[in-house]
Design a protein around this motif. Sequence first.
Motif, mmCIF file in Angstrom:
data_model
loop_
_atom_site.group_PDB
_atom_site.id
_atom_site.type_symbol
_atom_site.label_atom_id
_atom_site.label_comp_id
_atom_site.label_asym_id
_atom_site.label_seq_id
_atom_site.Cartn_x
_atom_site.Cartn_y
_atom_site.Cartn_z
ATOM 1 N N LEU A 168 10.428 3.887 -10.025
ATOM 2 C CA LEU A 168 9.395 4.857 -9.675
ATOM 3 C C LEU A 168 8.934 4.600 -8.252
ATOM 4 C CD1 LEU A 168 6.040 4.546 -9.550
ATOM 5 C CD2 LEU A 168 6.325 3.788 -11.852
ATOM 6 N N THR A 169 8.324 5.614 -7.647
ATOM 7 C CA THR A 169 7.812 5.505 -6.288
ATOM 8 C C THR A 169 6.291 5.494 -6.344
ATOM 9 O OG1 THR A 169 9.753 6.619 -5.397
ATOM 10 C CG2 THR A 169 7.810 6.564 -3.986
ATOM 11 N N THR A 170 5.690 4.622 -5.536
ATOM 12 C CA THR A 170 4.242 4.450 -5.505
ATOM 13 C C THR A 170 3.756 4.390 -4.068
ATOM 14 O OG1 THR A 170 2.428 2.986 -6.174
ATOM 15 C CG2 THR A 170 4.514 1.924 -5.666
ATOM 16 N N THR A 171 2.472 4.603 -3.898
ATOM 17 C CA THR A 171 1.869 4.429 -2.575
ATOM 18 C C THR A 171 1.295 3.025 -2.404
ATOM 19 O OG1 THR A 171 -0.215 5.378 -3.376
ATOM 20 C CG2 THR A 171 1.344 6.878 -2.274
ATOM 21 N N ALA A 172 1.441 2.164 -3.408
ATOM 22 C CA ALA A 172 1.024 0.765 -3.275
ATOM 23 C C ALA A 172 1.861 0.095 -2.187
ATOM 24 C CB ALA A 172 1.199 0.021 -4.592
ATOM 25 N N SER A 173 1.285 -0.899 -1.551
ATOM 26 C CA SER A 173 2.021 -1.595 -0.493
ATOM 27 C C SER A 173 3.055 -2.552 -1.082
ATOM 28 C CB SER A 173 1.054 -2.389 0.389
ATOM 29 O OG SER A 173 0.537 -3.510 -0.322
ATOM 30 N N ALA A 174 4.075 -2.830 -0.303
ATOM 31 C CA ALA A 174 5.092 -3.799 -0.720
ATOM 32 C C ALA A 174 4.454 -5.164 -0.954
ATOM 33 C CB ALA A 174 6.199 -3.894 0.332
ATOM 34 N N GLU A 175 3.476 -5.528 -0.139
ATOM 35 C CA GLU A 175 2.808 -6.820 -0.294
ATOM 36 C C GLU A 175 2.045 -6.911 -1.614
ATOM 37 O OE1 GLU A 175 3.731 -5.993 3.850
ATOM 38 O OE2 GLU A 175 2.521 -4.850 2.433
ATOM 39 N N ALA A 176 1.398 -5.816 -2.013
ATOM 40 C CA ALA A 176 0.653 -5.813 -3.279
ATOM 41 C C ALA A 176 1.608 -5.882 -4.468
ATOM 42 C CB ALA A 176 -0.236 -4.577 -3.368
ATOM 43 N N ILE A 177 2.730 -5.198 -4.375
ATOM 44 C CA ILE A 177 3.731 -5.267 -5.440
ATOM 45 C C ILE A 177 4.306 -6.679 -5.493
ATOM 46 C CG2 ILE A 177 6.000 -4.452 -6.196
ATOM 47 C CD1 ILE A 177 5.159 -1.720 -4.833
ATOM 48 N N TRP A 178 4.646 -7.232 -4.346
ATOM 49 C CA TRP A 178 5.190 -8.597 -4.288
ATOM 50 C C TRP A 178 4.215 -9.591 -4.917
ATOM 51 C CZ3 TRP A 178 9.779 -10.497 -3.872
ATOM 52 C CH2 TRP A 178 9.947 -11.861 -3.600
ATOM 53 N N TYR A 179 2.940 -9.413 -4.618
ATOM 54 C CA TYR A 179 1.927 -10.283 -5.209
ATOM 55 C C TYR A 179 2.013 -10.245 -6.735
ATOM 56 C CZ TYR A 179 -2.465 -11.977 -6.958
ATOM 57 O OH TYR A 179 -3.403 -12.657 -7.691
ATOM 58 N N ARG A 180 2.113 -9.065 -7.310
ATOM 59 C CA ARG A 180 2.157 -8.942 -8.773
ATOM 60 C C ARG A 180 3.448 -9.560 -9.310
ATOM 61 N NH1 ARG A 180 -2.290 -7.026 -10.091
ATOM 62 N NH2 ARG A 180 -1.796 -7.097 -12.297
ATOM 63 N N TRP A 181 4.543 -9.393 -8.608
ATOM 64 C CA TRP A 181 5.821 -9.949 -9.065
ATOM 65 C C TRP A 181 5.841 -11.467 -9.016
ATOM 66 C CZ3 TRP A 181 10.031 -6.643 -6.169
ATOM 67 C CH2 TRP A 181 10.118 -5.383 -6.759
ATOM 68 N N THR A 182 5.117 -12.060 -8.087
ATOM 69 C CA THR A 182 5.225 -13.505 -7.867
ATOM 70 C C THR A 182 3.990 -14.282 -8.340
ATOM 71 O OG1 THR A 182 4.413 -13.258 -5.598
ATOM 72 C CG2 THR A 182 6.823 -13.223 -5.932
ATOM 73 N N THR A 183 3.085 -13.615 -9.019
ATOM 74 C CA THR A 183 1.892 -14.254 -9.556
ATOM 75 C C THR A 183 1.947 -14.153 -11.075
ATOM 76 O OG1 THR A 183 0.683 -13.591 -7.568
ATOM 77 C CG2 THR A 183 -0.637 -14.292 -9.469
ATOM 78 N N PRO A 184 2.351 -15.223 -11.743
ATOM 79 C CA PRO A 184 2.590 -15.129 -13.183
ATOM 80 C C PRO A 184 1.352 -14.760 -14.004
ATOM 81 C CG PRO A 184 2.722 -17.411 -12.450
ATOM 82 C CD PRO A 184 2.636 -16.558 -11.221
ATOM 83 N N GLN A 185 0.153 -14.993 -13.467
ATOM 84 C CA GLN A 185 -1.052 -14.597 -14.190
ATOM 85 C C GLN A 185 -1.155 -13.083 -14.344
ATOM 86 O OE1 GLN A 185 -0.843 -16.657 -11.613
ATOM 87 N NE2 GLN A 185 -1.965 -18.537 -12.059
ATOM 88 N N THR A 186 -0.479 -12.329 -13.474
ATOM 89 C CA THR A 186 -0.531 -10.868 -13.572
ATOM 90 C C THR A 186 0.518 -10.313 -14.534
ATOM 91 O OG1 THR A 186 1.012 -10.399 -11.747
ATOM 92 C CG2 THR A 186 -1.321 -10.718 -11.169
ATOM 93 N N TRP A 187 1.514 -11.104 -14.887
ATOM 94 C CA TRP A 187 2.600 -10.581 -15.718
ATOM 95 C C TRP A 187 2.115 -10.052 -17.061
ATOM 96 C CZ3 TRP A 187 7.360 -14.304 -14.865
ATOM 97 C CH2 TRP A 187 7.653 -14.344 -13.499
ATOM 98 N N PRO A 188 1.243 -10.760 -17.794
ATOM 99 C CA PRO A 188 0.778 -10.206 -19.072
ATOM 100 C C PRO A 188 -0.080 -8.946 -18.900
ATOM 101 C CG PRO A 188 0.367 -12.573 -18.995
ATOM 102 C CD PRO A 188 0.781 -12.144 -17.617
#
Length: 144
Positions: A9-29
Amino acid sequence: MTWTGSHTLTTTASAEAIWYRWTTPQTWPVDDPDCRWARIDGPVVVGATGTLKAKGPASRFTFTEVEPNRRMVFDIALPLATLRLPHTMRATPDGVTLTHAVEITGPLAGLWGALIGRGVVKGLAAVVANVATNALAHPTDERR
């Protein structure tokens, strides 16, 4: 043999914000309703390991590809197969296009695809939408 599935999907979120979610395991659940908890044993670099607990038993994983703000892949060893979870993003004129995929390779890829792959792929649309929504709403670690 290889078994695959993905959602994009395409979003207007920044790549940095997405990267943060991908690399911060507390956000995974938060992003993945099937993930109970996750931890990474150090910084997200190739060779780093971690553990995640989804519906079944906890699984160890290893990062096999890491390109900040572009791509991360981690692998989980299964009996006679490897479950690979690529996460990719790219800039487009409409925003950032992100893809979560499931790739299972090895002699028992078809069996593991039927046993767990289908369920993971079924949930990918919700996970990708949650990542995009939460990256817009919570681009940093304000919830920690």
